[in-house]
Design a protein around this motif. Structure first.
Motif, mmCIF file in Angstrom:
data_model
loop_
_atom_site.group_PDB
_atom_site.id
_atom_site.type_symbol
_atom_site.label_atom_id
_atom_site.label_comp_id
_atom_site.label_asym_id
_atom_site.label_seq_id
_atom_site.Cartn_x
_atom_site.Cartn_y
_atom_site.Cartn_z
ATOM 1 N N SER A 126 178.021 40.034 7.953
ATOM 2 C CA SER A 126 177.109 39.529 8.582
ATOM 3 C C SER A 126 177.679 38.716 9.643
ATOM 4 O O SER A 126 178.709 38.326 9.743
ATOM 5 C CB SER A 126 176.136 38.520 7.536
ATOM 6 O OG SER A 126 176.804 37.531 7.201
ATOM 7 N N ASP A 127 176.707 38.312 10.714
ATOM 8 C CA ASP A 127 176.921 37.501 11.762
ATOM 9 C C ASP A 127 177.588 36.185 11.194
ATOM 10 O O ASP A 127 178.760 35.681 11.580
ATOM 11 C CB ASP A 127 175.637 37.132 12.618
ATOM 12 C CG ASP A 127 175.513 38.362 13.543
ATOM 13 O OD1 ASP A 127 176.189 39.394 13.561
ATOM 14 O OD2 ASP A 127 174.421 38.055 14.115
ATOM 15 N N GLU A 128 176.894 35.740 10.205
ATOM 16 C CA GLU A 128 177.562 34.423 9.602
ATOM 17 C C GLU A 128 178.967 34.372 9.136
ATOM 18 O O GLU A 128 179.774 33.557 9.106
ATOM 19 C CB GLU A 128 176.704 33.863 8.518
ATOM 20 C CG GLU A 128 175.355 33.341 8.923
ATOM 21 C CD GLU A 128 174.141 34.505 9.333
ATOM 22 O OE1 GLU A 128 174.383 35.555 8.982
ATOM 23 O OE2 GLU A 128 173.473 34.216 10.274
ATOM 24 N N LEU A 157 177.458 40.657 18.755
ATOM 25 C CA LEU A 157 177.232 39.278 18.263
ATOM 26 C C LEU A 157 177.042 38.221 19.096
ATOM 27 O O LEU A 157 176.115 37.234 18.234
ATOM 28 C CB LEU A 157 178.690 39.339 17.514
ATOM 29 C CG LEU A 157 179.168 37.949 16.616
ATOM 30 C CD1 LEU A 157 178.278 38.349 15.350
ATOM 31 C CD2 LEU A 157 180.657 38.051 16.375
ATOM 32 N N ARG A 214 173.263 37.902 19.786
ATOM 33 C CA ARG A 214 172.321 37.558 18.905
ATOM 34 C C ARG A 214 172.317 36.024 18.699
ATOM 35 O O ARG A 214 171.488 35.281 18.204
ATOM 36 C CB ARG A 214 172.860 38.264 17.590
ATOM 37 C CG ARG A 214 172.516 39.398 17.623
ATOM 38 C CD ARG A 214 172.599 40.230 16.219
ATOM 39 N NE ARG A 214 173.998 40.337 15.788
ATOM 40 C CZ ARG A 214 174.815 41.356 15.993
ATOM 41 N NH1 ARG A 214 174.329 42.345 16.760
ATOM 42 N NH2 ARG A 214 176.063 41.048 15.539
ATOM 43 N N ARG A 215 173.481 35.237 18.961
ATOM 44 C CA ARG A 215 173.662 33.852 19.073
ATOM 45 C C ARG A 215 173.155 33.119 20.324
ATOM 46 O O ARG A 215 173.072 32.075 20.618
ATOM 47 C CB ARG A 215 174.896 33.480 18.817
ATOM 48 C CG ARG A 215 175.251 33.580 17.194
ATOM 49 C CD ARG A 215 174.877 32.630 16.386
ATOM 50 N NE ARG A 215 174.984 32.768 14.953
ATOM 51 C CZ ARG A 215 175.712 32.192 14.411
ATOM 52 N NH1 ARG A 215 176.678 31.354 14.784
ATOM 53 N NH2 ARG A 215 175.992 32.489 12.886
#
Length: 118
Positions: free
Chosen positions: A50-52, A100, A103-104
């Protein structure tokens, strides 16, 4: 550094290169290698992260490099090279770093900036 010293002694490199050993002491190189090897090992085992998870992995690497920086210090050029290395490592393991970052809502280069000192 030993290779540079040998090359200077053999005349392959000029004496001006001998100062690199002072700029990059073995303690700095060893600690940096350890931090990057830990980062690489963590990235290697990620499966469809995941991105996290990705940002957590990058954050841990940056914090480890900050610790190295506080002890021995990196210059601006070295900090940029480390950022590029982190980026390249992610790409080599299939991470679309541009997506990535998008998305942030940040620039690709800013992925390492949140916890970076200096």
């Amino acid at each position: 550094m030993a290779e540079v010293a040998r090359d200077v002694e053999a005349g392959i490199m000029g004496p001006e290169c001998a100062g690199a050993a002072e700029m990059y002491p073995e303690s700095l190189l060893g600690a940096t290698d350890s931090a990057l090897e830990a980062f690489e090992a963590e990235v290697r085992v990620l499966v469809e992260p995941s991105d996290e998870e990705l940002f957590g992995t990058v954050e841990r690497a940056v914090l480890a490099l900050n610790a190295v920086h506080s002890d021995a210090g990196f210059g601006t050029v070295e900090r940029e090279q480390l950022r590029e290395y982190i980026d390249l490592t992610l790409v080599e393991h299939g991470v679309d770093v541009t997506a990535l970052a998008a998305r942030r809502g940040i620039d690709r280069a800013a992925i390492t900036d949140a916890r970076r000192d200096g």
